[in-house]
Design an enzyme around this catalytic site. Structure first.
Site, mmCIF file in Angstrom:
data_model
loop_
_atom_site.group_PDB
_atom_site.id
_atom_site.type_symbol
_atom_site.label_atom_id
_atom_site.label_comp_id
_atom_site.label_asym_id
_atom_site.label_seq_id
_atom_site.Cartn_x
_atom_site.Cartn_y
_atom_site.Cartn_z
ATOM 1 N N SER A 154 12.498 6.839 16.192
ATOM 2 C CA SER A 154 13.023 5.748 17.021
ATOM 3 C C SER A 154 14.404 6.039 17.595
ATOM 4 O O SER A 154 14.812 5.413 18.570
ATOM 5 C CB SER A 154 13.089 4.452 16.215
ATOM 6 O OG SER A 154 11.797 4.058 15.818
ATOM 7 N N LYS A 194 13.710 -5.394 15.107
ATOM 8 C CA LYS A 194 14.867 -4.767 15.751
ATOM 9 C C LYS A 194 15.607 -5.766 16.658
ATOM 10 O O LYS A 194 16.846 -5.746 16.732
ATOM 11 C CB LYS A 194 14.414 -3.548 16.555
ATOM 12 C CG LYS A 194 13.922 -2.397 15.665
ATOM 13 C CD LYS A 194 13.376 -1.243 16.478
ATOM 14 C CE LYS A 194 12.901 -0.113 15.571
ATOM 15 N NZ LYS A 194 12.308 1.007 16.311
#
Length: 805
Positions: A710, A753
């Site tokens: 990520s 997130k």
């Protein structure tokens, strides 16, 4: 002696002792005189020790030994009999033979019926073997005669010792049953103390090492004490053996007595109209008639009951058979609780107990609606996955209440035995059904709500793989005929509403995932947590601590401060612990009659909870080049992290990575640097810098392991910022994987997130274009105050992130 000779009829092994030795007449012993340089024939003995004044039969089979005894017998000479240290050695040398032995003469050589040869040896005097000079044609060596030190006849202590040895030896003969009874007669008639000690040492079943140790003792009194000690041990062992045999005989007699009494009792009970066993079986038959099981189950039960009826109540198999029959009777065969199809009531219960979780609530209402219209359907298998503390497990209770069903929770965390799911076969001691069947027996209905908690933490080991056993349980097409090893009859689980919970789907096997309907239970935003705390947590903790409603109030602004400064989680468990801590402090003040404010303001939290521990999720600004904010997913929700890059002049440029990074994250940094090198001109970087500068990439909080793809675009942005000396845009964070060509790929955990970004006051987010669909599924309340940039190439990321200056 003639009796001994006539009884030597059994086969004897090579140079090993024969039958009982006898005492030689001391007047019959020849006088011997051996010169220092005279070679004496040496006869090695296996597993026996020759003593003076004793006549002993020895079986001989080795060729050298046969030649030795025949030549010595013809010459009417003597030989030196010594014991081998290792009986397996065929041709012993000096080091293989004990140094102390006995000079002997041959009384007679006997040819036995089985063609073996036995020699009768008469021990004369002890000797010490100096060495074996030659082994041809047989062993011959140099020996020195040894004299025994015999106490005087008027030594009262020694005489008492001899009497003690004699009495103890006779006692052992009487108790052992192994030594011929004639030995007792021989012992009573031996007058010589030396002959008595040697006779007992030579004839009793002592170890070879013990006999050799006795022979080596020069002082006859000391030899007697050592012999007495050995005989005492032998006597004690015989007594213990006799005691054990006596107890075993008593136990057998007691068992026989109990058996006859039990038979008499059974006869009496039969005469009185049947015993306890018959009454139990009658009761079971009556219960069986009320069960709703099918024909096959009824036949199986009747067969097992008849088997139980034929068993005796005191038979070892009786309890096992009784437990099995009782288990069959206790199970809810085709017994179902009535579902409540009031959809409004169900919605009210779900909303009352849980704030948010709209997808889950919607799925349950859908299931109720179909049941109401159709009347019957196979229950679905739902898996709620998400971070800890978001209410996955407690949701099962609310679902059970809304459906009016029984609630069962099975904790699967750490489970590693397949038998926990399928049960043990009845052949094993202590066998029992698996947890599924056991809990159905407790519930009393065949359609409960069954929560399989922590299904992602099931482990496999040598006892089997429980997750594989769950495949049948959690398959709507197969669980109508679930087979438990203990029950050994198919049971219908198709009406059970299974709800599995998990923190992550990565550790769940793919076949098991395929059988479940996955519902993502994401973390809560701050606003949700405030409402949950205000509606549920504060009232619950107030009641748990015995505090009245008017004695304390925690306003929403204070709850928000607790959430942002004292907790760091996706769920609300830690938040509830902080509220409980405040309640304990208030309870203490009420109990001690200390003054306190009825309303807990944010500035009073330091007094109750101490200094705020969390401030790392606060955005740190863009004051430095080479520092970029990334977004990460963890098992406890989303977090922000900072990628820091610095350049330093070096003659040997290198890339250094620190911060406890995993292999995938390291590869992202290498990919980012290679991309920047290959596109240096487009980005505006002087290519000579790559040959002059070493690059150091660091991710803070080095004690925490970090991995995953990520951070790919975050790494590239940090490197580009360092090389171009352009700062990153304020309040900006990003997440996405990159390829070597510069393409941006989608990543997971988007909702978590985003929650982390909101906690850190991030305003703008850069995501892959393919993640747009994830954003569209999130409630608008979660996205309020955020601006999203969707990209497909690294160039777009750099254009958005890096300032022009």
């Amino acid at each position: 002696m003639d009796i001994i000779i006539n009884n030597l009829q059994e086969e004897l092994s090579d140079e090993q002792p024969g039958y009982l030795s006898i005492v030689a007449d001391s007047n019959d012993l020849p006088a011997i005189n051996i010169k220092p340089d005279e070679l004496v024939p040496v006869l090695p003995l296996r597993n026996t020790v020759m003593f003076p004044n004793i006549v002993m039969p020895i079986a001989v089979s080795r060729n050298k030994s046969l030649r030795l005894i025949r030549e010595v017998y013809q010459k009417n000479g003597i030989l030196a009999a010594a014991t081998q240290k290792d009986a397996k050695v065929e041709d012993p040398a000096t080091n293989d033979i004990q140094q102390i032995g006995t000079i002997a003469r041959i009384v007679r050589i006997l040819e036995m019926p089985d063609n073996s040869t036995t020699v009768l040896l008469q021990g004369i005097q002890r000797f010490e073997l100096k060495e074996i000079v030659t082994s041809t044609p047989y062993h011959q060596g140099l020996v020195t005669l040894l004299e025994d030190k015999v106490p005087s006849e008027d030594n009262r202590v020694f005489n008492a010792l001899i009497e003690a040895i004699k009495e103890l030896a006779i006692k052992i003969i009487q108790n052992s049953g192994m030594i011929p009874p004639e030995t007792s007669f021989a012992i009573r008639n031996i007058d010589s103390s030396e002959q008595l000690v040697n006779f007992i040492a030579g004839n009793f079943a002592l170890k070879v090492a013990e006999k050799q140790r006795l022979l080596e003792i020069e002082d006859l009194e000391e030899r007697g004490y050592q012999l007495l000690e050995i005989l005492n041990k032998e006597s004690q062992l015989l007594e213990i053996k006799a005691s054990i045999q006596s107890k075993a005989r008593e136990d057998i007699d007691q068992q026989q007595r109990e058996y006859f009494l039990q038979q008499q009792m059974k006869t009496i009970q039969d005469e009185l109209g049947g015993g306890i066993n018959e009454q139990q079986i009658k009761t079971m038959r009556e219960k069986a008639q009320e069960k709703k099981w099918g024909k096959e189950v009824a036949e199986a039960f009747n067969s097992e009951l008849e088997k139980l009826e034929r068993m005796h109540p005191h038979s070892p198999e009786y309890p096992t058979q009784m437990n099995y029959v009782e288990t069959m009777l206790a199970l809810p065969w085709n017994e179902y609780s009535k579902d409540n199809f009031d959809l409004k009531r169900a919605q009210k219960i779900l909303d009352r107990d849980h704030f948010g979780l709209e997808k889950v609530k919607e799925r349950i209402i859908e299931h109720l609606a179909v049941l109401r219209l159709k009347g019957d359907m196979k229950s679905p298998i739902i898996c709620l996955y998400g971070p800890p503390g978001v209410g996955k497990t407690s949701l099962g209770k609310s679902i059970a209440e809304s459906l009016n069903r029984k609630y069962i929770r099975i904790a699967l965390g750490g489970l590693h035995d397949e038998a926990e799911i399928r049960g043990h076969r009845r052949t094993y001691i202590g066998a029992m059904p698996g947890r599924i069947i056991q809990n159905l027996k407790k519930a009393g209905t065949a359609n409960p709500v069954m929560v399989l908690d922590e299904i992602d933490k099931v482990n496999a080991d040598f006892k089997g793989d429980p997750s594989s056993a769950l495949l049948e349980v959690l398959d709507p097409e197969q669980n109508s005929t679930f087979h438990d090893n203990y029950l050994d009859i198919d049971f219908d689980l198709s009406k059970v509403l299974f709800i599995a919970t998990a923190n992550t789907t990565q550790t769940i096997s793919q076949p098991l995932l395929d059988r479940m309907e996955m519902i993502d239970v994401s973390g809560y935003i701050t606003e949700d947590k405030i409402e949950i705390a205000h509606r549920h947590l504060v009232p619950r903790q107030r009641d748990n601590h015995g505090i009245k409603k008017d004695q304390i109030t925690i306003p929403k602004v204070t709850l928000k401060h607790i959430i942002e400064s004292y907790t760091r989680e996706s769920g609300v468990r830690d938040l509830e612990r902080k509220i409980a801590k405040i309640m304990r402090q208030v309870a203490k003040k009420i109990g001690t009659e200390e003054p306190y404010d009825l309303i807990v303001q944010p500035d009073a939290l330091k007094e109750y909870l101490g200094t705020p521990p969390f401030s790392r999720d606060i955005y740190e600004g863009n004051d430095y080049v080479g520092v970029v904010t990334g977004l990460a997913w963890t098992s406890v929700g989303g977090e922000i992290l900072f990628i820091e890059t610095s350049l330093s002049k070096s003659k040997a440029p290198a890339l250094t990575l620190t911060g406890n990074l995993g292999n995938v994250m390291k590869e992202s940094a290498i990919l980012g640097l290679e991309y920047i090198k290959s596109h240096a001109a487009q980005i505006g970087i002087d290519e000579s810098k790559f040959e002059e500068m070493s690059v150091h990439v660091h991710v803070p909080e080095g004690a925490i392991p970090k991995d995953g793809p990520s951070a790919g675009i975050t790494m590239v942005t940090a490197l580009a910022s360092a090389f171009t000396q352009r700062k990153v845009k304020k309040a900006l964070a990003m997440t996405g994987e990159m390829t070597l060509r510069g393409k941006v790929l989608p990543v997971g955990g988007i909702k978590e997130k985003i929650l982390a970004a909101k906690r850190a006051n991030i305003k703008e987010l850069i995501l892959c274009e393919d993640n747009r669909k994830d954003i569209e599924e999130i409630k608008p309340a979660y996205l309020k105050g955020l601006t999203f940039h969707y990209v497909t190439d690294i160039k777009e990321v750099l254009d958005i992130a890096l300032l022009k200056k």
